[in-house]
Design an enzyme around this catalytic site. Structure first.
Site, PDB file in Angstrom:
ATOM      1  N   LYS A   1       5.842  14.095  -3.150  1.00  0.00           N
ATOM      2  CA  LYS A   1       7.294  14.273  -2.572  1.00  0.00           C
ATOM      3  C   LYS A   1       7.686  12.873  -1.896  1.00  0.00           C
ATOM      4  O   LYS A   1       7.601  12.798  -0.714  1.00  0.00           O
ATOM      5  CB  LYS A   1       7.171  15.474  -1.656  1.00  0.00           C
ATOM      6  CG  LYS A   1       6.926  16.666  -2.477  1.00  0.00           C
ATOM      7  CD  LYS A   1       6.841  17.946  -1.537  1.00  0.00           C
ATOM      8  CE  LYS A   1       6.722  19.032  -2.657  1.00  0.00           C
ATOM      9  NZ  LYS A   1       6.356  20.448  -1.826  1.00  0.00           N
TER      10      LYS A   1
ATOM     11  N   LYS B   1      13.941  16.151   1.799  1.00  0.00           N
ATOM     12  CA  LYS B   1      13.584  16.874   2.740  1.00  0.00           C
ATOM     13  C   LYS B   1      12.953  16.518   3.936  1.00  0.00           C
ATOM     14  O   LYS B   1      12.473  16.884   5.004  1.00  0.00           O
ATOM     15  CB  LYS B   1      13.489  18.398   2.227  1.00  0.00           C
ATOM     16  CG  LYS B   1      12.328  18.178   1.046  1.00  0.00           C
ATOM     17  CD  LYS B   1      10.765  18.530   1.589  1.00  0.00           C
ATOM     18  CE  LYS B   1       9.751  18.768   0.707  1.00  0.00           C
ATOM     19  NZ  LYS B   1       8.569  19.187   1.244  1.00  0.00           N
TER      20      LYS B   1
ATOM     21  N   ASN C   1       5.500  16.286   8.309  1.00  0.00           N
ATOM     22  CA  ASN C   1       6.607  15.505   8.641  1.00  0.00           C
ATOM     23  C   ASN C   1       7.226  15.985   9.832  1.00  0.00           C
ATOM     24  O   ASN C   1       7.695  15.017  10.839  1.00  0.00           O
ATOM     25  CB  ASN C   1       7.594  15.461   7.508  1.00  0.00           C
ATOM     26  CG  ASN C   1       7.046  14.734   6.178  1.00  0.00           C
ATOM     27  OD1 ASN C   1       6.857  13.444   6.157  1.00  0.00           O
ATOM     28  ND2 ASN C   1       6.757  15.547   5.367  1.00  0.00           N
TER      29      ASN C   1
END
EC number: 1.1.1.94
Length: 331
Positions: free
Chosen positions: A109, A194, A259
């Site tokens: 990602k 995201k 994150n």
């Protein structure tokens, strides 16, 4: 390619471990590449990864464990890459086996820093993999909940509906529900973006903003994501689908989100270096913030949240002051 395809997982982290667990429900044997030889030997003896998702017990008869990436790739028809994007190029430099006849699925990602390309584009441009042989595995799905066998959902995107279906079938189980998509580029960009928005959510929390602002931030984030992805790859998509909005929400709010955790530390006053040192896992959004900001210099989408995160992480901006200005740009 045989009628019963063979699978390989590349990576030794939490998401790679989760994917190996999912595959082992449906597949008799998989190849699993890890750099860490200690982890391999521990898995062989103790039946679990010592470093990530250690509660997951494997039937080691189903695993071809190797620290040679070429052995794993040569074995498989479908190769799933699940390593941090910052380390992908280093691992690929070890390859002597061609990828051109393989089906490559990215569970990464982020953007490859060396080329500023999403992973699928990187494999296409640098390794001549046809887009019909490139796919993406995306959420909303946390590795930690896979370990607990909590009901989770995956979107499998590929240019070939048949190959997407094969991957989806082999990841599906009583606790994993899968759906397929043809939006390879959009889902991969969403998976990258995201993480940036999750860092923003963490920063906001660390700075003391409450639930009301978090809801506003996520509402603006999904609209910003839509604008960015439309600029990069225009096609008909519903940004409210789970691969986009769902993945954004779980990464922005979950206690398992590395994150968000990273952003929270920055909001509380940690430097980037000290936050990274304290975390045991890579926050992909740190690298993605730089790549997305640079890419958007070309496309010109309106991205105040990405700009704010980039300012704080790369331009030395004071988080408190940057967020104060950001609040005036959101609605």
């Amino acid at each position: 390619m045989s009628n019963t395809p063979k699978f390989a997982v590349i990576g030794g982290g939490s998401w790679a471990t989760a994917i190996a667990k999912m595959l082992c429900v449906n597949v008799n044997q998989i190849a699993w590449y890890m750099r860490n030889t200690y982890a391999i030997e521990h898995l062989k003896l103790q039946k679990h990864n010592p470093n990530y998702l250690s509660s997951v017990e494997f039937d080691t008869k189903k695993l071809i464990l190797t620290n040679d990436i070429n052995e794993a790739v040569a074995y498989a028809d479908y190769v799933i890459f699940a390593i941090p994007s910052a380390f992908l190029s280093t691992e690929l430099e070890k390859l002597t086996v061609s990828l051109e006849d393989k089906v490559i699925f990215s569970a990464i990602k982020g953007i490859v820093p060396e080329t500023s390309l999403i992973v699928g584009e990187h494999f296409h441009e640098k390794y001549n993999v046809d887009y019909d042989n490139i796919g993406v595995i995306t959420g909303p799905c946390h590795a930690e909940e896979v370990a607990l066998e909590r009901l989770s959902y995956l979107t499998i995107a590929c240019g070939s509906e048949k190959k997407a279906g094969i991957m989806a079938k082999n990841l599906n189980s009583h606790y994993i529900k899968t759906k397929i998509s043809d939006d390879i580029i959009g889902t991969e960009y969403a998976a990258m973006l995201k993480n940036i928005y999750a860092i923003a959510a963490g920063m906001a929390h660390g700075l003391g903003y409450g639930d009301n602002f978090q809801a506003l931030l996520m509402s603006n984030a999904v609209r910003e994501m839509k604008k960015f992805i439309r600029k990069v790859h225009k096609m008909k998509r519903n940004i409210n689908d789970s691969a986009y909005l769902g993945d954004l929400l779980v990464t922005g709010y979950s206690i398992f989100s590395r994150n968000r955790m990273f952003g929270n530390m920055i909001g509380k006053g940690y430097t980037v270096k000290s936050a990274m040192m304290e975390m045991s896992m890579v926050a992909e959004g740190y690298y993605a913030a730089k790549s997305a900001w640079e890419l958007n210099q070309e496309y010109g989408a309106k991205t105040p949240i990405i700009n704010a995160v980039h300012n704080i992480l790369y331009e030395g901006g004071d988080a408190k002051q940057v967020f104060k200005k950001l609040t005036e740009k959101l609605d």
